[in-house]
Design an enzyme around this catalytic site. Structure first.
Site, PDB file in Angstrom:
ATOM      1  CB  CYS A   1     -12.037   4.075   3.772  1.00 25.04           C
ATOM      2  SG  CYS A   1     -10.323   4.569   4.214  1.00 25.04           S
TER       3      CYS A   1
ATOM      4  CD  GLU B   1      -7.946  -0.823   9.393  1.00 26.80           C
ATOM      5  OE1 GLU B   1      -9.056  -0.251   9.486  1.00 26.80           O
ATOM      6  OE2 GLU B   1      -7.239  -1.002  10.774  1.00 26.80           O
TER       7      GLU B   1
ATOM      8  N   GLY C   1      -9.328  -2.594   1.593  1.00 30.49           N
ATOM      9  CA  GLY C   1      -9.741  -3.053   0.481  1.00 30.49           C
ATOM     10  C   GLY C   1     -11.797  -3.347   0.965  1.00 30.49           C
ATOM     11  CB  SER C   2     -14.344  -4.169  -1.154  1.00 26.63           C
ATOM     12  OG  SER C   2     -13.894  -5.418  -1.898  1.00 26.63           O
TER      13      SER C   2
HETATM   14  P1  NAD Z   1     -10.966  -4.379  -3.690  1.00 28.70           P
HETATM   15  O1  NAD Z   1     -11.112  -5.780  -2.835  1.00 28.70           O
HETATM   16  O2  NAD Z   1     -11.683  -4.540  -4.791  1.00 28.70           O
HETATM   17  O3  NAD Z   1      -9.119  -4.779  -3.709  1.00 28.70           O
HETATM   18  C1  NAD Z   1      -8.218  -3.962  -2.960  1.00 28.70           C
HETATM   19  C2  NAD Z   1      -7.080  -5.127  -3.479  1.00 28.70           C
HETATM   20  O4  NAD Z   1      -6.881  -6.526  -2.670  1.00 28.70           O
HETATM   21  C3  NAD Z   1      -6.422  -5.095  -4.678  1.00 28.70           C
HETATM   22  O5  NAD Z   1      -5.642  -4.993  -4.951  1.00 28.70           O
HETATM   23  C4  NAD Z   1      -7.592  -5.931  -5.738  1.00 28.70           C
HETATM   24  O6  NAD Z   1      -6.874  -5.834  -6.544  1.00 28.70           O
HETATM   25  C5  NAD Z   1      -7.169  -7.103  -4.857  1.00 28.70           C
HETATM   26  N1  NAD Z   1      -7.328  -8.311  -4.729  1.00 28.70           N
HETATM   27  C6  NAD Z   1      -8.793  -8.728  -5.187  1.00 28.70           C
HETATM   28  N2  NAD Z   1      -9.073 -10.113  -4.847  1.00 28.70           N
HETATM   29  C7  NAD Z   1      -8.094 -10.392  -4.725  1.00 28.70           C
HETATM   30  C8  NAD Z   1      -7.571 -11.596  -3.561  1.00 28.70           C
HETATM   31  N3  NAD Z   1      -8.416 -13.040  -4.182  1.00 28.70           N
HETATM   32  N4  NAD Z   1      -6.972 -12.118  -3.287  1.00 28.70           N
HETATM   33  C9  NAD Z   1      -5.995 -11.126  -2.940  1.00 28.70           C
HETATM   34  N5  NAD Z   1      -6.163 -10.119  -3.452  1.00 28.70           N
HETATM   35  C10 NAD Z   1      -7.395  -9.699  -4.167  1.00 28.70           C
HETATM   36  O7  NAD Z   1     -10.908  -2.957  -2.880  1.00 28.70           O
HETATM   37  P2  NAD Z   1     -11.226  -1.417  -4.218  1.00 28.70           P
HETATM   38  O8  NAD Z   1     -12.257  -1.463  -4.715  1.00 28.70           O
HETATM   39  O9  NAD Z   1      -9.702  -1.674  -4.345  1.00 28.70           O
HETATM   40  O10 NAD Z   1     -10.660  -0.370  -2.946  1.00 28.70           O
HETATM   41  C11 NAD Z   1     -11.973  -0.122  -2.423  1.00 28.70           C
HETATM   42  C12 NAD Z   1     -12.246  -0.205  -1.417  1.00 28.70           C
HETATM   43  O11 NAD Z   1     -11.300  -0.211  -0.178  1.00 28.70           O
HETATM   44  C13 NAD Z   1     -13.822   0.517  -0.474  1.00 28.70           C
HETATM   45  O12 NAD Z   1     -13.719  -1.026   0.211  1.00 28.70           O
HETATM   46  C14 NAD Z   1     -13.026   1.101   1.155  1.00 28.70           C
HETATM   47  O13 NAD Z   1     -13.899   1.321   1.891  1.00 28.70           O
HETATM   48  C15 NAD Z   1     -11.356   0.330   0.962  1.00 28.70           C
HETATM   49  N6  NAD Z   1     -10.879   1.503   1.497  1.00 28.70           N
HETATM   50  C16 NAD Z   1     -10.210   1.086   3.071  1.00 28.70           C
HETATM   51  C17 NAD Z   1      -9.764   1.798   3.651  1.00 28.70           C
HETATM   52  C18 NAD Z   1      -8.975   1.672   5.095  1.00 28.70           C
HETATM   53  O14 NAD Z   1      -8.036   1.904   5.457  1.00 28.70           O
HETATM   54  N7  NAD Z   1      -9.866   1.162   5.617  1.00 28.70           N
HETATM   55  C19 NAD Z   1      -8.843   3.231   3.110  1.00 28.70           C
HETATM   56  C20 NAD Z   1      -8.987   3.056   1.148  1.00 28.70           C
HETATM   57  C21 NAD Z   1     -10.033   2.095   0.896  1.00 28.70           C
END
Ligand code: NAD
Length: 477
Positions: free
Chosen positions: A280, A246, A224-225
């Site tokens: 990503c 990641e 995620g982010s």
């Molecule tokens: P996000 O960080 O907002 O959410 C990712 C996940 O984390 C979601 O399931 C969310 O509900 C959860 N989350 C949020 N706050 C949390 C907390 N406090 N504790 C635990 N879990 C929590 O990211 P997003 O908007 O869903 O995804 C987009 C991001 O993901 C982009 O930055 C992208 O680059 C990245 N991404 C990376 C890869 C990689 O393999 N490097 C692949 C796909 C996406």
């Protein structure tokens, strides 16, 4: 319309209610509801996974693998349906979504095979009568937290190895990919003993947070982010849990004067605009040397203008909407920032009218981008690409490395020396020559450098490093 629920100890449960989910490509279409689960259900899911742990880890690897083979077969029988659901729910075009569903099948099959491969090695002892070897053992309960942009492949590439190596799992998918995740679990969950696979839906800040903090969760695999990732890392370090992150990217393609222009254009547009730039590994910067830059900019714009944007369910669609109102707003604000900081828009630059109510942003190309600009530094996660000029290849590599991310990078050249210089110097985990920045084979390690990753690797054989502990055993008769 589906009222999604949590899957705990083999049962579909929840008292929580949540808001309606609408298709980002057609806001008039209501797809279902996702519960706003409370932390009590997280507790129940982790307890179920902990109870199931002993039985699951003491099956043989081959027995676990056989269940994963069955999971792959069930998913395979539903590839079209899963693809269509993912396309509806998060807006990627149907062709890409189907390919992702097929990839999830292959991932399960690959890790099913892992069940019968080596889980240690014999290491000679200094003592002639001692047998010394390593043994891989599961972590225990693993929390899996996934984003919305690969709603099928990412849950698969975390769950399948976790399960193959004997862990039990609690999956917490992104809010915008919950219906797809629930359908995956509906299909494969019943193949496993109750409690081995659990699903918790809801807000990251509530249920994700509770999962990460739970003392019985031995490992957390997150995609995620960057902000969420850093926070998870801190919590995990404090309580001694293993974690894997990641995160984002700012992926460059470097284009040398001798590059094959047609190939560059096709693969740059594909890397930047498929999935509306929400990968990503999406191409975010095009760094071209002086001799080719004007021709390249012109050809890129021409190709981008031909792209068919529209309903993700239409097989001819090249790019659909972005996932949500919040993402749309964030991307439009970045485009505005690019304008304000002096970059020049060659194509796109705002919302697109495709005749549907949805979050459509026109594919956007910026030129005259300087490394100090925000659009050259920060992840946009939308259909936006920035062209930068470099004096020569060394300068291009320096510009490419001048960001805090290091996930994926490509060079286009016919010169082997240029390619090898790039491979040596580029600060990226995924290094590509005459290929687009996006895309990796499931049997090869995947991950980034710098702020893109916690430096572990996913996929392929590399997954064993995160999802197991190593025991070093010495036996003296
Ligand atoms: P996000 O960080 O907002 O959410 C990712 C996940 O984390 C979601 O399931 C969310 O509900 C959860 N989350 C949020 N706050 C949390 C907390 N406090 N504790 C635990 N879990 C929590 O990211 P997003 O908007 O869903 O995804 C987009 C991001 O993901 C982009 O930055 C992208 O680059 C990245 N991404 C990376 C890869 C990689 O393999 N490097 C692949 C796909 C996406």
């Amino acid at each position: 319309m589906v009222a999604a629920k949590n899957y705990i100890a083999g049962e579909w449960v929840t008292d929580a209610r949540g808001p309606e989910v609408r298709a980002p490509g057609n806001l008039d279409e209501v797809l279902g509801t996702v519960p706003l689960t409370t932390t009590a259900e997280v507790e129940a899911a982790v307890e179920a996974a902990a109870r199931a742990q002993d039985g699951w880890r003491h099956l043989s690897g081959v027995e676990r693998g056989n269940i994963l083979f069955r999971a792959a077969a069930v998913l395979e029988a539903h590839v079209d349906e899963l693809g269509a659901l993912a396309a509806r729910e998060m807006g990627k075009p149907i062709g890409e979504a189907r390919a992702e569903a097929a990839r999830a099948v292959s991932i399960f099959r690959y890790y099913a095979g892992e069940g019968s491969r080596a889980i240690g090695e014999v290491i000679p002892s200094a003592n002639a009568t001692t047998l010394q070897f390593t043994l891989r053992v599961p972590l225990g309960v693993v929390g899996i937290i996934t984003p919305w942009n690969f709603p099928l492949a990412i849950p698969a590439w975390k769950m399948a190895p976790a399960l193959a190596y004997g862990n039990t799992v609690v999956l917490k998918p992104a809010e915008w990919a919950s219906l797809t995740a629930a359908r995956i679990i509906e299909l494969i969950g019943p193949l496993f003993p109750p409690g081995v696979v659990n699903l918790i839906l809801g807000k990251g800040s509530v249920v994700g947070e509770a999962l990460v903090r739970h003392p019985a969760v031995a490992g957390i695999s997150f995609t995620g982010s960057g902000d969420t990732g850093q926070h998870i890392a801190q919590v995990a370090v404090e309580r001694g849990a293993k974690y894997q992150l990641e995160m984002g990217g700012k992926n460059p393609v470097i284009v040398a004067d001798d590059a094959d222009l047609d190939r560059v254009v096709e693969l740059t547009v594909s890397g930047a605009m498929r999935s509306a730039g929400q990968k990503c590994t999406a191409t975010s910067r095009v760094i071209a040397t002086r001799g080719i830059k004007p021709r390249l900019a012109e050809a890129l714009v021409e190709r981008v203008r031909q792209l068919k944007q529209g309903n993700p369910l239409d097989p001819d669609t090249y790019l659909g909407p972005v996932v949500s109102a919040a993402q749309e707003e964030k991307i439009l604000a970045m485009i505005q920032k690019g304008r304000d900081e002096g970059a020049r828009i060659l194509a796109g630059g705002g919302r697109a009218d495709v005749g549907l109510r949805g979050f459509y942003i026109a594919p956007t190309v910026f030129d005259d981008v300087d490394s100090r600009m925000t659009i050259a530094q920060e992840e946009i996660f939308g259909p936006v690409v920035a062209i930068q000029e470099a004096a020569d290849i060394e300068d291009a590599i320096r510009i490419a490395n001048g960001v805090r991310y290091g996930l994926s990078a490509s060079v286009f050249t016919r010169d082997l020396k240029t390619a090898l210089l790039f491979v040596d110097r580029i600060e990226a985990g995924m290094v590509r020559v005459n290929e687009e920045t996006a895309g990796v084979e499931l049997q090869a390690p995947f991950g980034g450098m710098k702020a893109s990753s916690s430096h572990s690797r996913e996929q392929g054989r590399a997954a064993i490093e995160f999802f197991t502990h190593t025991k070093t055993v010495a036996i003296r008769p």
